[in-house]
Structures are given as structure tokens and as C-alpha cells.
Design a protein around this motif. Structure first.
Motif, mmCIF file in Angstrom:
data_model
loop_
_atom_site.group_PDB
_atom_site.id
_atom_site.type_symbol
_atom_site.label_atom_id
_atom_site.label_comp_id
_atom_site.label_asym_id
_atom_site.label_seq_id
_atom_site.Cartn_x
_atom_site.Cartn_y
_atom_site.Cartn_z
ATOM 1 N N LEU A 2 -1.042 11.158 2.577
ATOM 2 C CA LEU A 2 -1.983 10.344 1.805
ATOM 3 C C LEU A 2 -1.522 8.899 1.907
ATOM 4 C CD1 LEU A 2 -2.274 12.423 -1.501
ATOM 5 C CD2 LEU A 2 -3.986 12.293 0.321
ATOM 6 N N GLU A 3 -2.467 7.973 1.851
ATOM 7 C CA GLU A 3 -2.099 6.560 1.841
ATOM 8 C C GLU A 3 -3.214 5.734 1.233
ATOM 9 O OE1 GLU A 3 -1.500 4.725 5.692
ATOM 10 O OE2 GLU A 3 -2.930 6.099 6.602
ATOM 11 N N GLY A 4 -2.837 4.540 0.798
ATOM 12 C CA GLY A 4 -3.807 3.623 0.221
ATOM 13 C C GLY A 4 -4.500 4.214 -0.998
ATOM 14 N N MET B 272 0.852 -1.175 0.000
ATOM 15 C CA MET B 272 0.000 0.000 0.000
ATOM 16 C C MET B 272 0.901 1.242 0.000
ATOM 17 S SD MET B 272 -3.051 1.268 2.587
ATOM 18 C CE MET B 272 -2.509 0.263 3.899
ATOM 19 N N GLY B 273 0.678 2.143 -0.930
ATOM 20 C CA GLY B 273 1.496 3.340 -1.042
ATOM 21 C C GLY B 273 1.139 4.395 -0.013
ATOM 22 N N ARG B 274 2.087 5.314 0.172
ATOM 23 C CA ARG B 274 1.835 6.419 1.089
ATOM 24 C C ARG B 274 2.755 7.582 0.750
ATOM 25 N NH1 ARG B 274 5.094 2.871 3.868
ATOM 26 N NH2 ARG B 274 6.689 3.781 5.204
ATOM 27 N N LEU B 275 2.354 8.776 1.185
ATOM 28 C CA LEU B 275 3.128 9.994 1.016
ATOM 29 C C LEU B 275 3.452 10.549 2.392
ATOM 30 C CD1 LEU B 275 4.262 12.430 -0.579
ATOM 31 C CD2 LEU B 275 1.924 13.360 -0.577
ATOM 32 N N THR B 276 4.751 10.768 2.643
ATOM 33 C CA THR B 276 5.183 11.306 3.926
ATOM 34 C C THR B 276 6.177 12.437 3.699
ATOM 35 O OG1 THR B 276 6.958 9.665 4.074
ATOM 36 C CG2 THR B 276 4.857 9.106 5.145
ATOM 37 N N GLY C 196 5.890 14.327 -8.787
ATOM 38 C CA GLY C 196 4.944 13.417 -9.409
ATOM 39 C C GLY C 196 4.909 12.070 -8.722
ATOM 40 N N VAL C 197 3.748 11.480 -8.710
ATOM 41 C CA VAL C 197 3.545 10.115 -8.219
ATOM 42 C C VAL C 197 3.186 9.268 -9.427
ATOM 43 C CG1 VAL C 197 2.066 8.622 -6.818
ATOM 44 C CG2 VAL C 197 2.853 10.822 -5.906
ATOM 45 N N ALA C 198 4.107 8.415 -9.840
ATOM 46 C CA ALA C 198 3.882 7.550 -10.992
ATOM 47 C C ALA C 198 3.244 6.221 -10.580
ATOM 48 C CB ALA C 198 5.195 7.294 -11.729
ATOM 49 N N ASP C 199 3.655 5.701 -9.424
ATOM 50 C CA ASP C 199 3.163 4.405 -8.955
ATOM 51 C C ASP C 199 2.608 4.577 -7.541
ATOM 52 O OD1 ASP C 199 2.683 1.843 -8.080
ATOM 53 O OD2 ASP C 199 4.686 1.088 -8.556
ATOM 54 N N PRO C 200 1.300 4.710 -7.398
ATOM 55 C CA PRO C 200 0.719 4.964 -6.077
ATOM 56 C C PRO C 200 0.849 3.808 -5.086
ATOM 57 C CG PRO C 200 -1.010 4.734 -7.716
ATOM 58 C CD PRO C 200 0.292 4.699 -8.454
ATOM 59 N N LEU D 239 -3.116 8.844 -5.375
ATOM 60 C CA LEU D 239 -3.356 8.555 -6.783
ATOM 61 C C LEU D 239 -2.154 8.986 -7.609
ATOM 62 C CD1 LEU D 239 -6.986 9.993 -6.982
ATOM 63 C CD2 LEU D 239 -6.312 7.603 -6.629
ATOM 64 N N ALA D 240 -1.991 8.365 -8.770
ATOM 65 C CA ALA D 240 -0.961 8.825 -9.697
ATOM 66 C C ALA D 240 -1.302 10.251 -10.111
ATOM 67 C CB ALA D 240 -0.902 7.912 -10.921
ATOM 68 N N GLY D 241 -0.281 11.090 -10.213
ATOM 69 C CA GLY D 241 -0.518 12.467 -10.609
ATOM 70 C C GLY D 241 0.541 13.391 -10.063
ATOM 71 N N ARG D 242 0.265 14.686 -10.174
ATOM 72 C CA ARG D 242 1.199 15.721 -9.723
ATOM 73 C C ARG D 242 0.666 16.386 -8.460
ATOM 74 N NH1 ARG D 242 1.205 19.371 -14.398
ATOM 75 N NH2 ARG D 242 2.618 20.628 -13.146
#
Length: 116
Positions: free
Chosen positions: A50-52, A1-5, A91-95, A56-59
Motif C-alpha cells: 500500500l502507498e499514498g 508519502m507513506g507506504r507498506l512493504t 497497526g498503522v498510526a501515521d499513514p 490508512l491508519a488502522g489495523r
């Protein structure tokens, strides 16, 4: 599961940057603010930005409110400040991956990188 920190280190003091406000925005024609958080005593936020399924993929853009922090912590008082709001677009290419966007901060410079 992806996340942004994220986390912020104060290179002037050699410590984590506690109490620094950060906004997370989407980037594009329909740009919108997703969250506003404040760093804790360790210079981090208490949970992933953000997580799970929310990541989302995007900027995206993180807006670090450095000016208020630098004034409060170091008495930096120039008007206008050299660094006030620091936007970092990425950018997030792979969430499904972990994206960690740290900030190393001083009154007259900063750096960032994709951390782990």
C-alpha cells in the motif's frame, strides 16, 4: 508519502524466500483481503503493498503462506506442518510513515520487527 512493504528471508537456507505467497488483510468486523502477492527472487514484492492515499491508519494483517514454500523449497512434509500460515497483525498510526514488516522464517520458528 507513506507506504507498506515487506520481505521474507529464509533462515534455513540463508537466502531470500522467493516464491512465497502473502495476503494483506484489514482487521476488524469488516475484515477484507486487500491484496495477494508473491515474493520475487530477492524475497521482496515488486511494489509497495500500500502507498499514498491507499495506506490508512488502522489495523492490518499479513498472512504469509509459509507451508507451501517450506514444502517446495525444503521438502518439509510433516502433516500438519508446525508452521503453515503465519499471520502478523500490526497497526498503522501515521499513514505518512514507511511501515516495513519483514519475516525471518524457518520450518520451526519465525521472527518479525518493524524495519526501515
Amino acid at each position: 508519502m507513506g507506504r507498506l512493504t515487506t520481505h521474507v528471508l529464509d533462515t534455513m537456507a540463508g537466502t531470500p524466500a522467493a516464491g512465497l505467497a502473502i495476503e494483506l488483510w484489514t482487521v476488524g468486523e469488516d475484515a477484507r483481503r486487500l491484496r495477494t502477492v508473491t515474493t520475487n527472487a530477492d524475497g521482496r514484492v515488486d511494489a509497495p503493498l500500500l502507498e499514498g492515499g491507499a495506506l490508512l491508519a488502522g489495523r492490518y494483517e499479513l498472512r504469509f503462506r509459509a507451508g507451501a514454500y517450506l514444502r517446495a523449497r525444503h521438502g518439509v512434509g510433516a502433516d500438519p506442518l508446525f508452521l503453515d500460515e503465519i499471520p502478523i497483525r500490526f497497526g498503522v498510526a501515521d499513514p505518512d510513515q514507511h511501515y516495513h514488516v519483514p519475516l525471518l522464517l524457518s520450518a520451526y520458528g519465525y521472527s518479525t520487527y518493524r524495519g526501515s
